[in-house]
Write an enzyme that holds these catalytic residues in place. Structure first.
Site, mmCIF file in Angstrom:
data_model
loop_
_atom_site.group_PDB
_atom_site.id
_atom_site.type_symbol
_atom_site.label_atom_id
_atom_site.label_comp_id
_atom_site.label_asym_id
_atom_site.label_seq_id
_atom_site.Cartn_x
_atom_site.Cartn_y
_atom_site.Cartn_z
ATOM 1 N N LYS A 136 -19.567 67.974 50.141
ATOM 2 C CA LYS A 136 -20.985 67.594 50.044
ATOM 3 C C LYS A 136 -21.889 68.651 50.660
ATOM 4 C CE LYS A 136 -19.794 62.738 49.974
ATOM 5 N NZ LYS A 136 -19.719 62.686 48.513
ATOM 6 N N GLY A 137 -21.404 69.278 51.733
ATOM 7 C CA GLY A 137 -22.216 70.305 52.378
ATOM 8 C C GLY A 137 -22.444 71.492 51.460
ATOM 9 N N ASN B 74 -27.238 55.740 48.854
ATOM 10 C CA ASN B 74 -27.154 55.067 47.562
ATOM 11 C C ASN B 74 -27.025 53.569 47.836
ATOM 12 O OD1 ASN B 74 -24.484 54.552 48.206
ATOM 13 N ND2 ASN B 74 -23.673 56.211 46.943
ATOM 14 N N THR C 7 -31.045 56.173 46.161
ATOM 15 C CA THR C 7 -30.720 56.564 44.784
ATOM 16 C C THR C 7 -29.928 55.440 44.121
ATOM 17 O OG1 THR C 7 -28.741 57.734 45.553
ATOM 18 C CG2 THR C 7 -30.738 59.041 45.287
ATOM 19 N N GLY D 176 -32.508 54.902 38.619
ATOM 20 C CA GLY D 176 -33.593 55.666 39.223
ATOM 21 C C GLY D 176 -33.455 55.830 40.728
ATOM 22 N N THR E 2 -19.579 63.490 39.652
ATOM 23 C CA THR E 2 -19.273 64.083 40.969
ATOM 24 C C THR E 2 -20.375 65.067 41.373
ATOM 25 O OG1 THR E 2 -16.960 64.047 40.264
ATOM 26 C CG2 THR E 2 -17.455 65.168 42.342
ATOM 27 N N ASP F 161 -25.450 64.969 45.606
ATOM 28 C CA ASP F 161 -25.687 66.224 46.340
ATOM 29 C C ASP F 161 -26.786 67.040 45.668
ATOM 30 O OD1 ASP F 161 -23.559 65.454 47.950
ATOM 31 O OD2 ASP F 161 -22.102 66.498 46.687
ATOM 32 N N SER G 232 -26.886 67.488 36.021
ATOM 33 C CA SER G 232 -25.568 67.747 36.633
ATOM 34 C C SER G 232 -24.495 66.793 36.115
ATOM 35 C CB SER G 232 -25.656 67.689 38.167
ATOM 36 O OG SER G 232 -25.682 66.359 38.615
ATOM 37 N N GLY H 119 -17.506 69.059 37.222
ATOM 38 C CA GLY H 119 -17.520 69.674 38.548
ATOM 39 C C GLY H 119 -18.690 69.190 39.383
#
Ligand code: RIB
Length: 302
Positions: free
Chosen positions: A41-42, A181, A213, A218, A241, A245, A275, A280
């Site tokens: 995530k970073g 989320n 999120t 939305g 995935t 992020d 995304s 990926g």
């Protein structure tokens, strides 16, 4: 020129298996398609911030097997001088992606879980009052990091993923922004609906900007009595995935530029929408110019 955003976060090697369903207990599931992607995530959020135009310093830990991840960060103009390399293996994720684009993840923290209070002190020694620091829940010493960052008067932004009991112990009321989320919102508040989650957080952390999120439903920003909503773009999901992020990185880059919250939500939501149409995590994050095309070609329902 604003100060760079410090992102103290995880780097992972993602092993991605395309499956028609998630493996059941006791089942051996053949997999026809396997790919290795950059993740964590970073790292994903650093790349999203950089693609959205922010200056970023990434702090964290990787092993010798992860030098390609630091090269990738540098290729996106992310400053990696605070990304330490040592003998522990880089964190990795075992990710099943189903035909509908959903994922199931097993995460091995590796070097991400070797971050110590000394590492934190080293990074924060360079930080300046008012500088943004972005955090997620995939590294060790997070509680010390939040405490020390607040002590230095940094603007602390937390993406509460992946959710854990430790998040509840953090001083959420002193954060600048909290990204959650619906699942994380439920874990924090006990409420199952967005309205209930936001009502409870409005009472408990009224001064923190909460960004909730909701996937295809939305996203909502709330600070005290102020609420701003954004619908998601309608897209065919290939792999979700890293969508959160991407959202976090694009939102924060816009927020640092002090554009309106509606614009922060709009660009974050468009970027996340693009995304999920790609495979990926870090590899699926769009360039800013793609957002302009997307406004025309996607059905953005805001
Ligand atoms: O948010 C997605 C990320 O979660 C993946 O890249 C994986 O590494 C896990 O950390």
């Amino acid at each position: 020129m604003p100060l760079p955003i410090i992102n103290f976060g995880s780097c992972c090697i993602d092993h991605v298996y395309s499956v028609d369903h998630f493996v059941h207990p006791g089942e051996t599931l053949p997999c026809a398609h396997y790919e290795v992607h950059p993740g964590g995530k970073g790292l994903n959020q650093s790349i999203a911030l950089a693609k959205a135009g922010a200056q970023v310093v990434h702090a964290g830990r990787i092993g010798q097997d992860g030098t390609w991840l630091s090269n990738l960060l540098r290729a996106h103009k992310v400053d990696t001088h605070l990304l330490l390399v040592d003998e522990d293996p880089t964190g990795h994720a075992n990710i099943q992606v189903s035909d509908s684009g959903e994922n199931a993840i097993v995460l091995f923290g590796g070097a991400n879980r070797k971050i110590t209070p000394d590492d934190v002190d080293l990074v924060l020694a360079e930080a300046q009052r008012g500088q943004f620091i972005l955090l997620q829940n995939e590294i060790s010493s997070l509680d010390y990091l939040v405490e020390q960052a607040l002590k230095k008067d940094l603007r602390v932004v937390l993406n509460a993923a992946p959710m854990g009991n430790n998040i509840k112990e953090l001083p959420l009321t002193d954060l600048d922004l909290l990204f959650i989320n619906e699942i994380e919102g439920e874990a924090l508040t006990g409420a199952t609906e967005p309205e209930g989650i936001l009502n409870i957080l409005k009472a408990s952390i009224p001064d923190t900007g909460v960004v909730l999120t909701l996937g295809q439903q939305g996203s909502i920003y709330q600070r005290g009595e102020v609420q701003t909503e954004q619908r998601s773009a309608l897209v065919d999901v290939v792999d979700s995935t890293g969508a959160g992020d991407t959202f976090t990185g694009f939102f924060l880059a816009s927020y640092q530029r002090e554009v309106s919250i509606q614009d922060c939500l709009r660009s974050a939501s468009l970027a996340a929408g693009i995304s999920v149409t790609r495979k990926g995590a870090a590899s699926s994050i769009p360039e800013t110019r793609e957002l302009d095309n997307a406004v025309q070609s996607l059905t953005a329902r805001s």
